[in-house]
Design an enzyme around this catalytic site. Structure first.
Site, PDB file in Angstrom:
ATOM      1  N   SER A 193       0.845  -1.201   0.000  1.00 13.91           N
ATOM      2  CA  SER A 193       0.000   0.000   0.000  1.00 13.91           C
ATOM      3  C   SER A 193       0.873   1.241   0.000  1.00 13.91           C
ATOM      4  CB  SER A 193      -0.924   0.028   1.213  1.00 13.91           C
ATOM      5  OG  SER A 193      -1.664   1.237   1.214  1.00 13.91           O
ATOM      6  N   VAL A 245       7.017   2.301   4.642  1.00 14.33           N
ATOM      7  CA  VAL A 245       8.043   1.666   3.812  1.00 14.33           C
ATOM      8  C   VAL A 245       7.685   1.804   2.333  1.00 14.33           C
ATOM      9  CG1 VAL A 245       9.221  -0.509   3.251  1.00 14.33           C
ATOM     10  CG2 VAL A 245       8.771   0.086   5.636  1.00 14.33           C
ATOM     11  N   CYS A 246       6.421   1.596   1.997  1.00 21.94           N
ATOM     12  CA  CYS A 246       5.994   1.698   0.593  1.00 21.94           C
ATOM     13  C   CYS A 246       6.185   3.116   0.064  1.00 21.94           C
ATOM     14  CB  CYS A 246       4.535   1.278   0.438  1.00 21.94           C
ATOM     15  SG  CYS A 246       4.225  -0.442   0.881  1.00 21.94           S
ATOM     16  N   SER A 247       5.842   4.085   0.872  1.00 23.05           N
ATOM     17  CA  SER A 247       6.000   5.476   0.472  1.00 23.05           C
ATOM     18  C   SER A 247       7.476   5.816   0.260  1.00 23.05           C
ATOM     19  CB  SER A 247       5.379   6.394   1.524  1.00 23.05           C
ATOM     20  OG  SER A 247       5.494   7.739   1.132  1.00 23.05           O
ATOM     21  N   SER A 288       8.706   3.995  -2.926  1.00 27.24           N
ATOM     22  CA  SER A 288       8.192   4.616  -4.143  1.00 27.24           C
ATOM     23  C   SER A 288       8.914   5.921  -4.430  1.00 27.24           C
ATOM     24  CB  SER A 288       6.687   4.844  -4.020  1.00 27.24           C
ATOM     25  OG  SER A 288       6.037   3.610  -3.814  1.00 27.24           O
TER      26      SER A 288
END
Length: 163
Positions: free
Chosen positions: A52, A57-59, A62
């Protein structure tokens, strides 16, 4: 074995490996238009599968791939999650990355199944990184054992640079 916050999860689909022809997929972009692998034909594709975009971590992942990979010649960075396109678009605006390409697999899990990253228990994508060369051959693969861990940024970026 793949875990999410320490608990084992089941990945659905077919894992890919270096040397494979990149499987096609259909996802949707921020305007809800369908996108496939062919839409990026002739380019190197650094593909980050994330659970998500709205998690820490995803942010960070990305952002890092878009900032560091965005300047690589003939390369496109694709971030794919099961987030709705509207949430992905909001993230791009909030992060000041209007040119980031975020794609949603929420509708059919087409990408998740084709690349073996669909988490059965959560209907999210497991964290993984793929580099696909301009001839649509997979030249780099990283499936993370723990979904909440960061990928090896340097190795993925180097693979994209050399693709």
């Amino acid at each position: 074995m793949t875990t999410f916050k320490g608990g084992q999860v089941t990945l659905l689909g077919n894992k890919v490996k270096v040397g494979d022809k990149a499987p096609d997929f259909t996802v949707i972009d921020n305007a809800t238009a369908p996108k496939t692998l062919a839409d990026y034909k002739g380019k190197v594709k650094l593909i980050a599968a994330v659970p998500s975009i709205d998690t820490s971590v995803c942010s960070q992942e990305s952002r890092r791939f878009n900032v560091d990979g965005g300047s690589l010649e003939n390369t496109v960075v694709l971030t794919i999650s099961n987030d709705l396109p509207f949430a992905q678009k909001r993230w791009c605006a909030a992060e000041g990355l209007p040119n980031a390409i975020t794609l949603s697999d929420h509708k059919d899990l087409s990408f998740g199944m084709a690349y073996g990253v669909a988490i059965e228990e959560l209907r999210l994508l497991s964290r993984a990184v793929f580099v696909v060369n301009a001839n649509d051959e997979i030249v780099y693969v990283e499936y993370l054992d723990e979904v909440t861990d960061h990928p090896n940024y340097e190795a993925a970026l180097e693979a994209a640079k050399n693709a």
